[in-house]
Design an enzyme around this catalytic site. Structure first.
Site, PDB file in Angstrom:
ATOM      1  N   ASP A   3       5.860 -79.315  -2.276  1.00 63.28           N
ATOM      2  CA  ASP A   3       7.091 -80.091  -2.171  1.00 63.28           C
ATOM      3  C   ASP A   3       6.964 -81.213  -1.146  1.00 63.28           C
ATOM      4  O   ASP A   3       7.299 -82.353  -1.408  1.00 63.28           O
ATOM      5  CB  ASP A   3       8.305 -79.187  -1.872  1.00 63.28           C
TER       6      ASP A   3
ATOM      7  N   ASP B 124       4.046 -82.229   5.538  1.00 58.59           N
ATOM      8  CA  ASP B 124       4.690 -82.493   6.826  1.00 58.59           C
ATOM      9  C   ASP B 124       3.593 -82.510   7.901  1.00 58.59           C
ATOM     10  O   ASP B 124       2.867 -83.499   8.019  1.00 58.59           O
ATOM     11  CB  ASP B 124       5.738 -81.395   7.037  1.00 58.59           C
TER      12      ASP B 124
ATOM     13  N   PHE C 103      14.993 -83.548   8.747  1.00 57.18           N
ATOM     14  CA  PHE C 103      14.843 -82.369   7.902  1.00 57.18           C
ATOM     15  C   PHE C 103      15.587 -82.572   6.591  1.00 57.18           C
ATOM     16  O   PHE C 103      16.792 -82.806   6.574  1.00 57.18           O
ATOM     17  CB  PHE C 103      15.335 -81.099   8.610  1.00 57.18           C
TER      18      PHE C 103
HETATM   19  P1  IMP Z   1       3.540 -78.464   6.761  1.00 57.02           P
HETATM   20  O1  IMP Z   1       2.776 -77.160   6.679  1.00 57.02           O
HETATM   21  O2  IMP Z   1       4.060 -78.744   8.132  1.00 57.02           O
HETATM   22  O3  IMP Z   1       2.837 -79.633   6.137  1.00 57.02           O
HETATM   23  O4  IMP Z   1       4.867 -78.254   5.936  1.00 57.02           O
HETATM   24  C1  IMP Z   1       4.810 -77.875   4.650  1.00 57.02           C
HETATM   25  C2  IMP Z   1       5.926 -76.912   4.328  1.00 57.02           C
HETATM   26  O5  IMP Z   1       6.965 -76.863   5.324  1.00 57.02           O
HETATM   27  C3  IMP Z   1       6.560 -77.380   3.056  1.00 57.02           C
HETATM   28  O6  IMP Z   1       5.966 -76.754   1.936  1.00 57.02           O
HETATM   29  C4  IMP Z   1       8.000 -76.989   3.256  1.00 57.02           C
HETATM   30  O7  IMP Z   1       8.207 -75.692   2.750  1.00 57.02           O
HETATM   31  C5  IMP Z   1       8.234 -76.972   4.739  1.00 57.02           C
HETATM   32  N1  IMP Z   1       8.907 -78.218   5.222  1.00 57.02           N
HETATM   33  C6  IMP Z   1       8.398 -79.160   6.034  1.00 57.02           C
HETATM   34  N2  IMP Z   1       9.272 -80.150   6.260  1.00 57.02           N
HETATM   35  C7  IMP Z   1      10.375 -79.829   5.563  1.00 57.02           C
HETATM   36  C8  IMP Z   1      11.661 -80.475   5.374  1.00 57.02           C
HETATM   37  O8  IMP Z   1      11.978 -81.561   5.899  1.00 57.02           O
HETATM   38  N3  IMP Z   1      12.531 -79.818   4.565  1.00 57.02           N
HETATM   39  C9  IMP Z   1      12.256 -78.637   3.951  1.00 57.02           C
HETATM   40  N4  IMP Z   1      11.083 -78.011   4.081  1.00 57.02           N
HETATM   41  C10 IMP Z   1      10.143 -78.606   4.885  1.00 57.02           C
HETATM   42 MG    MG Z   2       9.846 -74.293   2.417  1.00 62.35          MG
END
Ligand code: IMP
Ligand code: MG
Length: 203
Positions: A115, A118, A167
């Site tokens: 999705d 981040d 967020f």
């Molecule tokens: P990362 O591991 O920090 O890259 O984040 C990936 C996961 O964190 C995504 O698959 C989301 O489930 C969650 N995530 C990160 N940022 C957001 C946001 O702004 N809204 C909702 N879910 C997020």
């Molecule tokens: Mg999530």
């Protein structure tokens, strides 16, 4: 890669039902539909009709994946990898795998769908797991890219929209498992987000 920065919509466009929780609409239903179609075309062009295994990370990809795949005409098989962060946190923390892959990806082209990219922490843990299965190549496709918070040096091969450091929820994305059912992507009210962060820090 084409970039599609998004402009904020006026607050009034948040449906009344969600106004207490969603500060503003970031990406409308119509913008999502249009961009998802063009993403599907980019993917088709690059994969050149090759047999593909789509690996989608649960649960945030449900809406995006369903809309994307109905516009992809490649011969493909679909599998899911369940990833979940501990607790009800807003951000990704310790990762656990809640569902393992079933399909054999050896020698195949893999399209890995999530999705949002981040910090890159999720991808940094998922990629080695898939690489160990010896696919021919792995391409990463995400609906949203939030480059401001990146920690890992990971980039998506296909990204729907670049979003600011806020967020976001909706169209599959959750906050503590809620709001996945919004048909648009919106910015969560900062007061909700801050409350949750305080709760988590107290634990
Ligand atoms: P990362 O591991 O920090 O890259 O984040 C990936 C996961 O964190 C995504 O698959 C989301 O489930 C969650 N995530 C990160 N940022 C957001 C946001 O702004 N809204 C909702 N879910 C997020
Ligand atoms: Mg999530």
């Amino acid at each position: 890669m084409l970039d599609f920065p998004v402009k904020a919509k006026p607050k009034s466009s948040v449906p009344p039902r969600w106004r207490k929780e969603v500060a503003r609409v970031l990406i409308t239903e119509a913008q999502l539909a249009l961009r998802v179609r063009t993403l599907a075309r980019e993917i088709e062009r690059d994969f050149l009709g090759r047999e593909t295994v789509v690996i989608s990370l649960l649960n945030g990809t449900v809406m995006f994946l369903a809309d994307l795949l109905r516009h992809v005409t490649l011969p493909l098989r679909l599998d899911f990898l369940g990833v979940s962060s501990y607790g009800e946190g807003a951000r990704s923390g310790e990762l656990i795998f809640t569902k393992e892959l079933r399909l054999d990806v050896r020698g195949r082209d893999v399209l890995l769908v999530d999705d949002i990219l981040d910090t890159g922490g999720t991808m940094a843990r998922v990629l080695p797991k898939i690489r160990a299965l010896k696919p021919r190549r792995i391409k990463i496709c995400v609906l949203l890219d939030k480059p401001a918070r990146r920690v890992e040096t990971i980039e998506a091969d296909y990204a729907g929209f670049t979003v600011p450091d806020e967020f976001v929820v909706g169209y599959g994305l959750d906050f503590a498992e809620r709001y996945r059912n919004l048909p648009f992507v919106g910015v969560l009210h900062p007061h909700l987000y801050k409350q949750a962060c305080k709760r988590i820090n107290r634990k």
